[in-house]
Design a protein around this motif. Sequence first.
Motif, PDB file in Angstrom:
ATOM      1  N   GLU A   1       0.823  -1.210   0.000  1.00 56.80           N
ATOM      2  CA  GLU A   1       0.000   0.000   0.000  1.00 56.80           C
ATOM      3  C   GLU A   1       0.855   1.257   0.000  1.00 56.80           C
TER       4      GLU A   1
ATOM      5  N   ARG B   1      -2.535   1.625  -2.745  1.00 56.66           N
ATOM      6  CA  ARG B   1      -3.738   0.798  -2.587  1.00 56.66           C
ATOM      7  C   ARG B   1      -3.361  -0.435  -1.781  1.00 56.66           C
TER       8      ARG B   1
ATOM      9  N   ARG C   1      -3.633  -7.104  -2.697  1.00 54.19           N
ATOM     10  CA  ARG C   1      -4.766  -7.931  -3.104  1.00 54.19           C
ATOM     11  C   ARG C   1      -4.933  -9.116  -2.157  1.00 54.19           C
TER      12      ARG C   1
END
Length: 228
Positions: free
Chosen positions: A205, A210, A213
């Motif tokens: 991140e 982000r 996953r």
Amino acid sequence: MRDALEGVDVLFVHPRAVGERAGELVKLAAEYGVRRVVVMSAINVDDDPALQPSRWNGDRNREVEAAVVAGELPWVAVRPASFAANVVGLFGAQVRSGDVVRAPYAGFAEALIDEADVSAVLAEVLLDDRWDGQRLAITGPEALSQRQLVEGIGTVLGLPLRFEEVPAEAAVRGMVANGLPEAFAHALMDRYAHGLAAAPTDTVEQVLGRPARTFAQWVAEHRDAFQR
């Protein structure tokens, strides 16, 4: 390699590609004007070598990373956790053939990483020098046990999977029968027995902006590997 280095700005070093000649390659790259180097390593690179199963398959992550760090070029070391794709070798054939999945050390947990995140992080650090001088340990978002991995596969695929723990000795026999080196199998069992798994990190991140996953996302995108 000389022709290949002409005009190169950043060098990516993979241990399986360069082996013991990483130091020579980095030195040559510097002579040809390469500015930076990114090395692929592993999250367990500082563990006891005897407890690093991949070494029995020829990996020399520790030596290659050390050679890059000792070179004269700015560097970044990317240290991924075990890849999510490893579960295909561990569980794939069993899921394809029935609802019972057998494996040792049901409680051993680690934060497997989606290979797509590994690629994305590598691409980012190849292009952005703000990560220079850092060893980036990258993992999935949560640690899941062997049992939880199997349950997760069943949930995503809608299969009534049941996990059954087997002794380490039986697992070794099975792996060797399927062509894996016996030393690799024993090292893997030792790693499980010692609980050697890094805690989840938020490095993905930090680099990509982000979250990493999830394992469920990985399974959904690789359902063909478990198709009956």
